[in-house]
Design an enzyme around this catalytic site. Sequence first.
Site, mmCIF file in Angstrom:
data_model
loop_
_atom_site.group_PDB
_atom_site.id
_atom_site.type_symbol
_atom_site.label_atom_id
_atom_site.label_comp_id
_atom_site.label_asym_id
_atom_site.label_seq_id
_atom_site.Cartn_x
_atom_site.Cartn_y
_atom_site.Cartn_z
ATOM 1 N N GLU A 174 0.806 -1.244 0.099
ATOM 2 C CA GLU A 174 -0.163 0.161 0.204
ATOM 3 C C GLU A 174 0.812 1.240 -0.009
ATOM 4 O O GLU A 174 0.248 2.332 0.289
ATOM 5 C CB GLU A 174 -1.025 -0.092 1.399
ATOM 6 C CG GLU A 174 -1.910 -1.280 1.280
ATOM 7 C CD GLU A 174 -3.001 -1.059 0.535
ATOM 8 O OE1 GLU A 174 -3.678 0.069 0.401
ATOM 9 O OE2 GLU A 174 -3.821 -1.875 -0.360
ATOM 10 N N HIS A 244 -4.633 1.593 7.138
ATOM 11 C CA HIS A 244 -3.085 2.104 6.849
ATOM 12 C C HIS A 244 -2.360 2.382 8.136
ATOM 13 O O HIS A 244 -3.224 3.110 8.900
ATOM 14 C CB HIS A 244 -3.070 3.034 5.725
ATOM 15 C CG HIS A 244 -3.482 2.773 4.357
ATOM 16 N ND1 HIS A 244 -4.245 3.628 3.584
ATOM 17 C CD2 HIS A 244 -3.241 1.574 3.656
ATOM 18 C CE1 HIS A 244 -4.410 2.942 2.640
ATOM 19 N NE2 HIS A 244 -3.918 1.793 2.354
ATOM 20 N N CYS A 366 -2.882 11.509 3.599
ATOM 21 C CA CYS A 366 -3.152 10.452 2.593
ATOM 22 C C CYS A 366 -2.797 11.321 1.265
ATOM 23 O O CYS A 366 -2.560 10.451 0.128
ATOM 24 C CB CYS A 366 -4.643 9.978 2.673
ATOM 25 S SG CYS A 366 -5.103 9.237 4.144
#
Length: 445
Positions: A174, A244, A366
């Site tokens: 990721e 995450h 993000c």
Amino acid sequence: MKHYEVNFDGLIGPSHNYSGLAVGNLASSRNARLTSHPKEAALQGINKMRTLMRLGYQQGFLLPNARPDLGTLRNLGFSGSNERIINEAASKAPELLTMVYSASSMWAANAATVTPSLDANDGRVHFTPANLLTTAHRAIEHPQTFAILNTVFADEAFFKVHPALTAHSNFADEGAANHTRLSNQYDHAGVGLFVYGRTEESTTQRFPARQTLAASRAVARGHGTNDAIFLKQSARAIDSGAFHNDVVAVGNGPVLFFHEFAFDAEEQNAIFAELRSRMDFNPICVSNSDVPIEDAITSYLFNSQLLAAPDGDVNNMTLIAPTESRDNPRVKAYLDALTQDTTQPIRQVVYVDVRQSMSNGGGPACLRLRVILNERELSAVSQQFLLTEERADWLESWVMRNYRDDLNPSDLADPQLAVECYRALDELTHELSCYGVYPHQTDAI
Ligand code: SUG
């Protein structure tokens, strides 16, 4: 030589919508099928970039992935004109239409993992686009992300963009959302802290662990990372909604700011001891009694950008936090007390409104990919992707001309939306001298 942390934000694309596609991401599930506001979303993103630029930071941006990704629909058996493909998918497999329309590439922290040249054995800056294979709408990002990174970081004397890792669940990756580069100063060699959620077997009960240890090791190896350390996320954090690691931790320079439940407790002790032996490691742990994990996740406190001062001073840090952190009384009280505490380096908090992205689980951190660059590397970046006031003005006017105010997931069935999205991206790529970067600009249909 002077070194900078340059934040490259993902431009928020014209199809920004809420389709509830991301399992384990509480905001995405909560807001599924609500009306989104693409124009407002993109302007919020540009405004955040402008805020950093005006604070004196180097700021760049990345093109969005082109959506809808009709190449994926063709691969999945649809054929004919764009209009026909969209009509057929809308009637026979609407879930595939939401998949190929997601604007998820805006979350640039998942675009790639980055190793600065100081930490790589060949002295170049390395990028590996994340394969993002836990979710279907994100697993289709990496081919375009690869092309986009190669456009922005085109000079192979300074940059190496690797292909994404092999697409198997053992190598689920990721990107930088699970990676923190720690160092005493930007111009010192550092340690890559790779955080993973699972080995082959997951220990979570409720939500999937998206990052594997094998993937983290492969990225570190491919980058020729001189110093890499691997630390496991706690299953409790993932099951509470930390899909995450950057939902419960953020680091920069010598500082790691994190929630008490972020990491596997046993591993944390050993890894922190290791980090202390290698550098002036400065962990700032937020206890669950000060900020319960649920508040940390709804407010996205740890999805803040932690920045050294514009001159690189790691003793004078700023936290760029989402307004949701200011609006949560416990979190606000914690942050007020933190900035008063002069024994730690976080001196101020700047709140930014990125609510449109937040409703899909994407906070300030993000939205950006951090790239530490020295002066020569910075001049080797394709300069049109570095933000200036003029460029920000142009991007705003482009958004105003091309984006819809409102978008419902049912609007994705309208072939006219695809025409509008491609028109916007064609205008953008002409302006940025990179027309041809997107498949729809070169594919014979
Ligand atoms: O992968 N949300 C993204 C949010 C990514 C946030 N990034 C970081 N934490 N670095 C995800 O879960 C939602 C899309 C939708 O539901 O329409 C989504 O993909």
